[in-house]
Every structure is written in structure tokens, then in C-alpha cells.
Design a protein around this motif. Structure first.
Motif, mmCIF file in Angstrom:
data_model
loop_
_atom_site.group_PDB
_atom_site.id
_atom_site.type_symbol
_atom_site.label_atom_id
_atom_site.label_comp_id
_atom_site.label_asym_id
_atom_site.label_seq_id
_atom_site.Cartn_x
_atom_site.Cartn_y
_atom_site.Cartn_z
ATOM 1 N N SER A 172 44.229 50.073 27.777
ATOM 2 C CA SER A 172 44.637 48.109 28.740
ATOM 3 C C SER A 172 44.352 48.552 30.306
ATOM 4 C CB SER A 172 46.317 49.037 28.269
ATOM 5 O OG SER A 172 46.813 48.015 28.633
ATOM 6 N N CYS A 207 41.901 49.844 32.403
ATOM 7 C CA CYS A 207 40.092 49.225 32.047
ATOM 8 C C CYS A 207 40.327 47.693 32.204
ATOM 9 C CB CYS A 207 39.454 49.917 31.457
ATOM 10 S SG CYS A 207 39.136 52.070 32.430
ATOM 11 N N ARG A 208 40.974 47.377 31.158
ATOM 12 C CA ARG A 208 41.028 45.586 30.409
ATOM 13 C C ARG A 208 41.840 44.943 31.481
ATOM 14 N NH1 ARG A 208 43.601 41.615 28.077
ATOM 15 N NH2 ARG A 208 41.858 40.274 26.178
ATOM 16 N N GLU A 220 40.139 41.936 33.863
ATOM 17 C CA GLU A 220 40.527 41.009 33.837
ATOM 18 C C GLU A 220 40.146 39.829 34.807
ATOM 19 O OE1 GLU A 220 43.157 38.127 30.926
ATOM 20 O OE2 GLU A 220 43.793 39.551 31.116
ATOM 21 N N ASN A 225 34.464 50.403 32.534
ATOM 22 C CA ASN A 225 33.947 48.922 32.002
ATOM 23 C C ASN A 225 32.766 48.424 33.061
ATOM 24 O OD1 ASN A 225 36.547 48.158 32.059
ATOM 25 N ND2 ASN A 225 37.104 47.941 34.217
ATOM 26 N N MET A 250 36.440 38.203 27.631
ATOM 27 C CA MET A 250 37.841 39.422 27.458
ATOM 28 C C MET A 250 37.219 39.624 25.422
ATOM 29 S SD MET A 250 39.015 40.260 30.068
ATOM 30 C CE MET A 250 39.659 41.435 29.120
ATOM 31 N N TYR A 270 34.630 42.242 25.312
ATOM 32 C CA TYR A 270 35.164 43.243 25.851
ATOM 33 C C TYR A 270 36.074 43.938 24.971
ATOM 34 C CZ TYR A 270 37.684 46.598 29.495
ATOM 35 O OH TYR A 270 38.097 47.822 30.020
ATOM 36 N N ASP A 271 37.036 43.432 23.880
ATOM 37 C CA ASP A 271 37.993 44.075 22.908
ATOM 38 C C ASP A 271 37.219 44.538 21.967
ATOM 39 O OD1 ASP A 271 39.817 43.243 24.611
ATOM 40 O OD2 ASP A 271 40.700 41.556 24.168
ATOM 41 N N VAL A 285 35.177 47.993 23.088
ATOM 42 C CA VAL A 285 36.983 48.298 23.392
ATOM 43 C C VAL A 285 37.039 49.390 21.825
ATOM 44 C CG1 VAL A 285 38.865 48.986 23.441
ATOM 45 C CG2 VAL A 285 37.399 47.639 25.123
#
Length: 184
Positions: free
Chosen positions: A17, A19-20, A24, A77, A102, A105-106, A109
Motif C-alpha cells: 500500500s 509502495c502503491r 501513484e 516499484n 495502476m 500495478y495492482d 502486486v
């Protein structure tokens, strides 16, 4: 009052979270400028981050002021960027918007978390008994493996692909952040 012990999965999600959120914010500031990175440049970026961690572990001081933890976050990342780049290939322009970046990215993850859970089951959370400096050495080893796979143009005989090495780098870096955040 005793400190609540969080499960590995919750700790992983907390780290991701953070890192996200950083990813972002950087997307806002720079857009997906990393789309221009060719595979070898991305590998070199991972290398300099991991080498800096190792240097700080050995020297025990930083002249730049940033410590080891932010470098592990950068490795996480950049590892995810690597997975996205494998899927999309590099580009000469910024060709994806923040929403797509994003979403991807998700996706990575989630797949990295699933891999961590499977390995954690099989290895019985052995990483918790390891030193943070060992994560650094394993990450550097994974980067060297990626370099060799790149030099072989991906034509390996028995080895995992670059994507598996990226996921291992991400997981070792997450373990580093967990240990630096939550302690042993």
C-alpha cells in the motif's frame, strides 16, 4: 501493552500500500516515463538500487541522507515496472495513462502476493530468520541472473524467466521493508 503481531500477508499488504501510494504520486509527477526503459536499462536501475543498499549496509552511513528502506521500496516499484514492461514491451513514448498503469500495478502486486504465499507455505516463513543483508545479496544474485538471461536473449536451458526473478526481487525487498518496519 504488547505489540500486535500482524500476519505476513497483512504486513505484505501494508508495505505494498505504501509502495502503491508512492508509485501513484510519481505517476502524477512524471507520468509513465518509465515506459521508455529498455530491459537492460531497467536491470541496471535495479542493480544500482541494490548496490546502494549493500554499500549502506557495509559503510553504515549515507552521505545522501536516504537510508536502506526507501531503496527497498524503489526495488519493489521497479520490479513491478519490470513485470509491466515484460507484458507490454518498451516504448519510444509514454503510451499508457495513469489508470492503466495502476491497473497493471495492482495486477502484478496480486500475482506477487500469491507467489509469496505459496513460497511462504513451502518454506515455512524461513525469511523471518534471515538477515536483511541476505535479502540484499539474494536480490543482487537475481539481478545477475537477469543480466545473464538478457545476454542469452532469453534462450535459457533450465532457468526461470526474467519475470520470476522480478517477483523474487519484489518479495525479498518486501521482506526487507517488513523487517525494517516491524522488526524481527
Amino acid at each position: 501493552m504488547s505489540k500486535e503481531v500482524l500476519s505476513t500477508e497483512v504486513q505484505f499488504e501494508n508495505v505494498m500500500s505504501e509502495c502503491r501510494s508512492l508509485f501513484e504520486k510519481k505517476l502524477h509527477d512524471y507520468n509513465a516515463s518509465w515506459r521508455i526503459l529498455r530491459p537492460t536499462a531497467l536491470t541496471d536501475q535495479l542493480y544500482i538500487k541494490a548496490k546502494r543498499i549493500r554499500s549502506l549496509e557495509i559503510k553504515k552511513e549515507s552521505f545522501v541522507g536516504e537510508g536502506i528502506r526507501p531503496e527497498f521500496i524503489a526495488l519493489i516499484n521497479y520490479g513491478i515496472i519490470g513485470l509491466i514492461q515484460i507484458e507490454l514491451g518498451f516504448s519510444d513514448t509514454i503510451d499508457i495513462d495513469s489508470d492503466r498503469a495502476m491497473t497493471m500495478y495492482d495486477k502484478y502486486v496480486k500475482s506477487t502476493l500469491e507467489l509469496m504465499k505459496k513460497k511462504n507455505h513451502d518454506y515455512d516463513e524461513a525469511w523471518r530468520s534471515m538477515r536483511v543483508s541476505s535479502y540484499t545479496d539474494f536480490i543482487l544474485t537475481k539481478i545477475e541472473r537477469i543480466k545473464e538471461i538478457e545476454n542469452l536473449n532469453g534462450e535459457t536451458l533450465v532457468s526461470e524467466g526474467i519475470d520470476a526473478n522480478y517477483m523474487d526481487i519484489i518479495n525479498y525487498a518486501v521482506f526487507g521493508v517488513i523487517k525494517l518496519t516491524y522488526g524481527e
